[in-house]
Design a protein around this motif. Structure first.
Motif, short mmCIF file in Angstrom:
data_model
loop_
_atom_site.label_atom_id
_atom_site.label_comp_id
_atom_site.label_asym_id
_atom_site.label_seq_id
_atom_site.Cartn_x
_atom_site.Cartn_y
_atom_site.Cartn_z
N LEU A 109 -60.90 15.75 -19.95
CA LEU A 109 -61.21 14.64 -19.61
C LEU A 109 -61.26 13.64 -20.54
O LEU A 109 -60.58 12.21 -20.31
N TYR A 114 -58.03 17.54 -10.86
CA TYR A 114 -59.14 18.00 -12.03
C TYR A 114 -58.59 19.09 -12.75
O TYR A 114 -58.74 18.93 -14.01
N ALA A 166 -61.21 9.45 -15.92
CA ALA A 166 -62.11 10.30 -16.33
C ALA A 166 -63.57 10.51 -15.78
O ALA A 166 -64.05 11.40 -15.37
N PHE A 204 -63.35 11.75 -12.42
CA PHE A 204 -63.23 13.17 -12.36
C PHE A 204 -64.69 13.90 -12.48
O PHE A 204 -65.06 14.75 -11.86
N ARG A 205 -65.31 13.32 -13.59
CA ARG A 205 -66.62 13.74 -13.73
C ARG A 205 -67.63 13.48 -12.44
O ARG A 205 -68.51 14.50 -11.93
#
Length: 339
Positions: A16, A49, A320, A323-324
């Motif tokens: 990421l 992801y 990013a 996605f986290r």
């Protein structure tokens, strides 16, 4: 001088922290059979992801994201399906137009085998898009390419759901929440599981009939059977894989259907084959669906008024962070990017 557009690229060694905001040449005008689309939104999937994090092989510099929704800015010669100004949404398998499953890999899937929709403009052949549902936002439409179509195929195309059917959905990701909504719109009784009582309350608001906290009740398969007076459910939307499949087999009715659509608990594991055989249940793997299925889904959504649950939206450059957020499992429904 060629105009530039913004794009995100995945750079080796991936992860990421290696998603980069870059510029690329504007793709220009569409050729014969092509459309130029300005992308307005995308939505996140576990598959996206996995590619971005380096868990699935892809090329250095790949533009991620399989889902893209936006506006047609120009059409090429011979294009009749779309006109300038149309709102469109991408297809997951552009080469699979109709008929039974024809693909078993992601070679032609945007954001994986080819460049995806984390960019401002694309020029693509018409089979890369369908129309959006009327009255859908771009973010809502972007949830259909992968999650919405997977839920639709699991229940309607492969499952043959009917009014009065019973459906079990696992967890609170995009596919499961969409499956709950679709099942209720089709007159089914829905059983939903989650490790969060707060998320189960959100399921209740969507119309789910029976709520089970799988952390408090690890033998939830037996609980589902008890709640159905020993019969079990007609359909299980199985997103977990080996870690949850034994309980799903417990929960399914004799002659029922388990749609295996995810491997969130791993890619291999023990399957109680004797119990599956005794249940005479159909365990069916599936990956998203065809362009024709997507068009059917869009027509259904226009008729039934179902709207996807968008948990949170992020800006284009915040992929990013998005996605986290997805990885932390805090979401209920879909996470979207808006450009």
């Amino acid at each position: 001088m060629v105009d530039k557009i913004k794009a995100l690229r995945l750079k080796e060694p991936f992860g990421l922290e290696n998603i980069q905001v870059t510029e690329m040449d504007d793709p220009g005008e569409p050729g014969p059979g092509e459309v130029r689309v300005r992308i307005k939104a995308s939505s996140l999937n576990y598959h996206d992801y996995s590619v971005a994090a380096g868990h699935m092989n892809t090329e250095d510099g790949r533009i991620p994201m399989s889902d893209g929704a936006g506006v047609v800015e120009a059409v090429g010669q011979g294009v009749e399906e779309f006109t300038v100004g149309d709102h469109v949404v991408s297809t997951f398998f552009p080469t699979w137009q109709t008929g039974p499953a024809r693909v078993a890999d992601f070679k032609n899937t945007p954001g994986d085998g080819i460049d995806g929709y984390a960019r401002e403009v694309v020029v693509r052949p018409t089979n890369y898009f369908t129309h959006q549902p009327r009255n859908y936002s771009h973010a809502e439409s972007a949830t259909l390419t992968t999650a919405g179509l997977t839920a639709w195929r699991a229940l309607v195309v492969d499952g043959g759901i009917k009014p009065g059917s019973t459906v079990l959905v696992l967890g609170s990701g995009g596919v499961s929440v969409f499956a709950c909504q679709l099942a209720k719109s089709l007159g089914a009784t829905v059983f939903a599981t989650s490790s969060s009582n707060e998320k189960l309350e959100r399921y209740k608001k969507l119309g789910a009939d029976h709520l089970i906290n799988y952390q408090e009740d690890p033998e939830w398969g037996k609980t589902v059977r008890k709640l159905t007076h020993g019969r079990g459910v007609d359909h299980v939307v199985e997103v977990g894989g080996p870690g949850t499949l034994p309980q799903s087999i417990d929960a399914v009715a004799i002659g029922g259907h388990i749609a295996l659509i995810g491997v969130l608990t791993g890619s291999e594991g023990k399957v109680p084959t004797a119990k599956l055989m005794a249940k005479q249940a159909r365990l069916e793997g599936l990956i998203v669906g065809s362009c024709e299925y997507q068009k059917d889904l869009v027509r259904a959504l226009e008729a039934n008024g179902v709207k996807p649950v968008v948990d949170k939206t992020f800006a284009f450059e915040e992929l990013a962070d998005a996605f986290r957020y997805e990885k932390d499992g805090k979401h209920f429904g879909k996470i979207c990017l808006e450009f």
